[in-house]
Enzyme design. Structure first.
Site, PDB file in Angstrom:
ATOM      1  CB  SER A  21      -0.965  -0.064   1.191  1.00  0.00           C
ATOM      2  OG  SER A  21      -1.987   0.895   1.088  1.00  0.00           O
ATOM      3  CG  LEU A  22       2.075   5.410   2.522  1.00  0.00           C
ATOM      4  CD1 LEU A  22       1.932   6.338   1.321  1.00  0.00           C
ATOM      5  CD2 LEU A  22       1.597   6.112   3.795  1.00  0.00           C
TER       6      LEU A  22
ATOM      7  CG  ASP B 269      -7.313  -3.004  -2.950  1.00  0.00           C
ATOM      8  OD1 ASP B 269      -8.034  -2.400  -2.124  1.00  0.00           O
ATOM      9  OD2 ASP B 269      -6.080  -2.932  -2.959  1.00  0.00           O
TER      10      ASP B 269
ATOM     11  CG  HIS C   8      -5.637  -2.540   0.600  1.00  0.00           C
ATOM     12  ND1 HIS C   8      -5.090  -2.083  -0.583  1.00  0.00           N
ATOM     13  CD2 HIS C   8      -4.973  -1.889   1.605  1.00  0.00           C
ATOM     14  CE1 HIS C   8      -4.150  -1.193  -0.313  1.00  0.00           C
ATOM     15  NE2 HIS C   8      -4.051  -1.071   0.994  1.00  0.00           N
TER      16      HIS C   8
END
Length: 261
Positions: free
Chosen positions: A98-99, A215, A242
């Site tokens: 993710s980030l 997701d 996700h």
């Protein structure tokens, strides 16, 4: 495999703790938005059977300590570089979720000498997806309502398939795990404004991009675009929500292990 060892590195005003376990070629697992490196708990030991697994807690995570200022991807990449330097092992295999996928890609672009292979998981490159922009905006605006924030975070994190499969009690336990904190605001604000598209062509490391087909937070098209922008990247998709490594841990570990081997 031995016990995990806790270490810490100073980067400017920040203190970045990281955990090390296992032995072998170093594999750094970079967390996304949320509490921090404990997001990897379900797969870290599996990787540690063949690798030295490194689990940093960057600014914005609960264990990190800093001045509480605005986060940037460059700042987080600098902290990640400091962890790699502190290890003293040369190049590492780098997996980011993710980030953390964004931060890992930035490090690979800016400091290619540190990254042997790159695996961004359920990542994105920046603005353009209106669904993502709105989901981030709603997520941020729910911070003042901790119970609703936690439940909405759970809905963003996991697929409908996964939530149906684990049952009511487990879902209720998940629904209190996501905490509303000032650090969550910092992470979400960063995600809303970042744009790393210009850096991606500079990535030199062999790259495997993993997308999450179900997701509901960060649409899988973003991972596909990330793969298309990184020279020579291989793309694979796992049929999960996700948080890929929680929903399909064995499939995830095998995919990553086969690639970095």
């Amino acid at each position: 495999m031995g016990e995990a060892e806790m270490r810490e590195v100073a980067v400017g005003d920040a203190r970045v703790p990281y955990r090390v376990l296992g032995a072998g070629r170093p594999l750094v697992l970079v967390h996304g938005g949320g509490a921090g490196a404990r997001a990897w708990d379900g797969v870290a030991e599996a990787f540690a059977t063949t690798n030295l697994v490194v689990l940093p807690n960057l600014s914005g995570s609960d264990p990190a300590r800093d001045d509480g200022g605005e986060l940037t991807v460059e700042l987080l990449a600098e902290q990640l570089a400091a962890v790699v330097a502190d290890l003293g092992v040369g190049q590492v295999d780098l997996v980011g979720h993710s980030l953390g996928a964004v931060v890992s890609a930035v490090l690979a672009a800016l400091r290619p000498e540190l990254v042997r292979t790159l695996v961004p998981v359920a990542g994105f490159a920046g603005p353009g997806d209106e669904y993502l922009r709105n989901s981030l905006t709603v997520w941020r605006d729910l911070l003042g309502d901790p119970d609703t924030f936690a439940r909405y975070s759970m809905l963003l994190a996991f697929s409908r398939t996964h939530l149906r499969s684990i049952g009511h009690v487990a879902v209720e336990e998940l629904a209190v795990r996501f905490q509303s904190t000032p650090d969550r605001r910092r992470q979400i604000e960063l995600a809303l404004r970042l744009d790393i598209r210009a850096l991606l062509p500079r990535v030199q490391a062999p790259t495997l991009v993993i997308g999450a087909a179900q997701d509901g937070f960060l649409p899988v098209e973003n991972a596909r675009e990330l793969a298309a922008a990184i020279p020579g990247a291989v793309y694979e998709e796992i049929d999960t929500g996700h948080v890929v490594m929680v929903e399909r841990p064995r499939e995830f570990v095998k995919l990553v292990s086969d690639f970095i081997a």
